[in-house]
Design a protein around this motif. Sequence first.
Motif, PDB file in Angstrom:
ATOM      1  N   ALA B 267      30.302 -15.005 117.938  1.00 22.74           N
ATOM      2  CA  ALA B 267      31.536 -16.114 118.036  1.00 22.74           C
ATOM      3  C   ALA B 267      31.992 -16.007 116.802  1.00 22.74           C
ATOM      4  O   ALA B 267      33.255 -16.167 116.758  1.00 22.74           O
ATOM      5  CB  ALA B 267      30.936 -17.287 118.638  1.00 22.74           C
ATOM      6  N   ILE B 268      31.353 -16.454 115.923  1.00 18.10           N
ATOM      7  CA  ILE B 268      31.755 -16.482 114.501  1.00 18.10           C
ATOM      8  C   ILE B 268      32.492 -14.963 113.862  1.00 18.10           C
ATOM      9  O   ILE B 268      33.619 -15.222 113.340  1.00 18.10           O
ATOM     10  CB  ILE B 268      30.741 -16.721 113.449  1.00 18.10           C
ATOM     11  N   TYR B 270      34.222 -13.150 116.018  1.00 20.67           N
ATOM     12  CA  TYR B 270      35.271 -13.016 116.690  1.00 20.67           C
ATOM     13  C   TYR B 270      36.434 -14.247 115.880  1.00 20.67           C
ATOM     14  O   TYR B 270      37.621 -13.576 115.714  1.00 20.67           O
ATOM     15  CB  TYR B 270      35.225 -13.599 118.048  1.00 20.67           C
ATOM     16  N   ALA B 271      35.972 -15.087 115.558  1.00 16.28           N
ATOM     17  CA  ALA B 271      36.913 -16.090 114.861  1.00 16.28           C
ATOM     18  C   ALA B 271      37.295 -15.423 113.579  1.00 16.28           C
ATOM     19  O   ALA B 271      38.386 -15.614 113.087  1.00 16.28           O
ATOM     20  CB  ALA B 271      35.953 -17.480 114.705  1.00 16.28           C
ATOM     21  N   ASN B 272      36.546 -15.037 112.771  1.00 18.67           N
ATOM     22  CA  ASN B 272      36.790 -14.108 111.758  1.00 18.67           C
ATOM     23  C   ASN B 272      37.938 -13.189 111.712  1.00 18.67           C
ATOM     24  O   ASN B 272      38.873 -12.979 111.079  1.00 18.67           O
ATOM     25  CB  ASN B 272      35.631 -13.432 111.072  1.00 18.67           C
ATOM     26  N   TYR B 274      39.997 -12.986 114.153  1.00 16.97           N
ATOM     27  CA  TYR B 274      41.306 -13.751 114.515  1.00 16.97           C
ATOM     28  C   TYR B 274      41.891 -14.210 113.616  1.00 16.97           C
ATOM     29  O   TYR B 274      43.045 -14.136 113.229  1.00 16.97           O
ATOM     30  CB  TYR B 274      40.985 -15.036 115.591  1.00 16.97           C
ATOM     31  N   ALA B 275      41.031 -14.811 112.511  1.00 18.97           N
ATOM     32  CA  ALA B 275      41.625 -15.635 111.214  1.00 18.97           C
ATOM     33  C   ALA B 275      42.343 -14.554 110.344  1.00 18.97           C
ATOM     34  O   ALA B 275      43.451 -14.486 109.800  1.00 18.97           O
ATOM     35  CB  ALA B 275      40.416 -15.984 110.536  1.00 18.97           C
ATOM     36  N   LEU B 278      45.660 -13.322 111.987  1.00 20.53           N
ATOM     37  CA  LEU B 278      46.576 -14.192 111.983  1.00 20.53           C
ATOM     38  C   LEU B 278      47.321 -14.421 110.474  1.00 20.53           C
ATOM     39  O   LEU B 278      48.243 -14.299 110.404  1.00 20.53           O
ATOM     40  CB  LEU B 278      46.079 -15.531 112.369  1.00 20.53           C
ATOM     41  N   ARG B 279      46.129 -14.487 109.673  1.00 21.70           N
ATOM     42  CA  ARG B 279      46.609 -14.618 108.131  1.00 21.70           C
ATOM     43  C   ARG B 279      47.558 -13.045 107.764  1.00 21.70           C
ATOM     44  O   ARG B 279      48.654 -13.518 107.183  1.00 21.70           O
ATOM     45  CB  ARG B 279      45.473 -14.402 107.151  1.00 21.70           C
ATOM     46  N   LYS B 281      49.288 -11.546 109.686  1.00 22.14           N
ATOM     47  CA  LYS B 281      50.385 -11.541 110.467  1.00 22.14           C
ATOM     48  C   LYS B 281      51.536 -12.352 109.927  1.00 22.14           C
ATOM     49  O   LYS B 281      52.572 -12.136 109.996  1.00 22.14           O
ATOM     50  CB  LYS B 281      50.265 -11.805 112.129  1.00 22.14           C
ATOM     51  N   SER B 282      51.033 -13.624 109.599  1.00 19.41           N
ATOM     52  CA  SER B 282      51.790 -14.721 109.074  1.00 19.41           C
ATOM     53  C   SER B 282      52.284 -14.301 107.651  1.00 19.41           C
ATOM     54  O   SER B 282      53.660 -14.399 107.350  1.00 19.41           O
ATOM     55  CB  SER B 282      51.044 -16.025 108.614  1.00 19.41           C
ATOM     56  N   GLN B 283      51.591 -13.741 107.069  1.00 15.19           N
ATOM     57  CA  GLN B 283      52.076 -13.122 105.555  1.00 15.19           C
ATOM     58  C   GLN B 283      53.225 -11.826 105.901  1.00 15.19           C
ATOM     59  O   GLN B 283      54.316 -12.137 105.162  1.00 15.19           O
ATOM     60  CB  GLN B 283      50.941 -12.492 104.720  1.00 15.19           C
TER      61      GLN B 283
END
Lengths: 287, 349
Positions: B267-268, B270-272, B274-275, B278-279, B281-283
């Motif tokens: 789970a961790i 996957y979250a990593n 995703y993070a 996302l980072r 992509k946002s950048q």
Amino acid sequence: MTDFIRARPILSAIVGLFVLIVLLGSFPIVPETKQAVIVRFGKPVRILNQYKAGRPIGTAGAGISWRIPFADQIVWIDKRVQDVDMQRQQVLSTDQRRLQVDAFARYRIVDPLLMYVRAGSEDQLREQLRPILGSEVRNELGRIEFAALLTPERQGIMDSVKSSLNRIAGQYGVQIIDVRIKRTDLPDGTPLDAAFDRMRTAREQEARSILAEGGKQAQIIRAQADADAARTYAASFGKDPDFYDFYRAMQSYQLTFIGDGQEKAAPTTIILSPQNDYLKEFTGRSK
Amino acid sequence: MFTASKGPWGSGGGSEPPAGGDGGQGNGPWGEPPRAGKRAGIGGPSVPALDELLRRSRARFGGGGGGLPGQPNRSLIVWIVVGLIAVWLVFTSTHSIAPSERGVVTQFGRYSRTLGPGVSFTLPSPIERVKKVNVEKIQTFDLGSSTSDDLMLTGDQNLIDLAYTVRWNIRSPELYLFQMAQPDETIREVAESAMRAVISQVSLNDAMGDRRAEIEAQVAQNMQRILDSYHSGIQVQGIAIKQADPPDAVNDAFKKVTAAQQQAQSAINYANAYALQLRQKSQGDAIAFDKVYEQYKLAPEVTRRRMYYETMEQVLSKVDKTIVEAPGVTPYLPLPEVKKQQQQQDRQQ
């Protein structure tokens, strides 16, 4: 000597052998591992090779000795460290928990005469020590809590068993060297099952808390990433909200009507009115 | 007399001194003659001597007057016996001790000295006896087999299924021989006791996990201390825990914990992932916007129109378009037909 006897007729050889046996019997050999009490017509007269603490091997009284044939009997008593095992028994601790305890004691007969007089033989000694050991262990363990058995205190308990056992064993000329618990087990049946249940539920708890902890961390990581992304977007797009609105709208149209290149967008039919901004030139520059 | 000598006779084997002493002395020469005689080379005359003996005894039983030629035969027998005794003396007073062995010498039962490796001489057998003890060989035994459920209580009142091996050797052969009544059984019991004492003071997780080495060392140390207090002459070489598992009855629950650890970790992960995504992509989005915005600022109106038209081109070129010209007329939109058309298109594609 042997060939001398052999050279004689059979009868004389038998007599010779008999004499030899008697002679050899008069000079018993005391090995290092044994102590001997010489008993003359039932009365102990001498002790051979008695154990003395701290005396190195080979300097004590082992070796060849003597006795009067037919009058003196030799009682052999082991000099070595021996052990007596307590029968497995249940002990009830102060907090009413049952335990199966196995213990053993190591002892040495330091006064063979006393031991011979009081106990008779080594087997009888062992038979007498065993129940004493059992009751001492039960007494001492009955005075403590179950949990104390699982601490370094345990050795202290055994030391006190040892000293009280030593007091009694001293009457038999026996020195207790060591008392140890071999095993402490939960009795089969309810206590054992209860322990298993507790272990199982504890693991269940651990498993769930690990899962929850993992889930929590995952959530935090995602949220942090979302926040970071939002900050990045805000820092960038905040420079001109109006242009952002336009820019983003253009991107959005492309995405919704055309797709992002990987997936084709759903087929669309657009109905435009001529008043539409896009079509403003369509009607000619009359306006 | 008979009762007196019964004690040692009855209580055990040939190691009992008075019995073993005269028994050995008698048996050796008596039992050996034909074999040892031949081997020693005195066998040549021994066969005729035997014939002679038989003939002589037959004569004695028959007529009785056969005593005269007995003289030389008798001396021959005496010589044979003397020879056998000599062989006996040589064999029992010479000892070759292997490099891994020590010879413990007892003189009439009393410990005299310990012989080192090599050839050594002692007084012959009834007087001095040598017992060879292997001091180099590492002996091992297993406790708590992996098949049976041998459970131990841990410090946190849990149960653990433990299997371990004890390695030991004899450090001091004379102590080993003379101090303990049952050395092998003693070391076994001491091992079990020491292991349980140590396990009762650590938690289940420690016992199953990374403190194993520490436990092994502690058990070995405790064992050595106890055995030294018995003057056992035994050296504990080491303890090896082969298996430290939860009891079978609760094994599933323990597996669940392992599974939970894996799940939590994934789970961790996957979250990593995703993070990270996302980072990036946002950048990426932000930088792209910044680039465009830089150009836009130079000529805002034109850029804006250009972007608008480009987008519209792209969008409208790929969709069906209907332009309704007549103002004020509510157009009839054949939406079902439009749908049908689309479906046909889809089918063609």
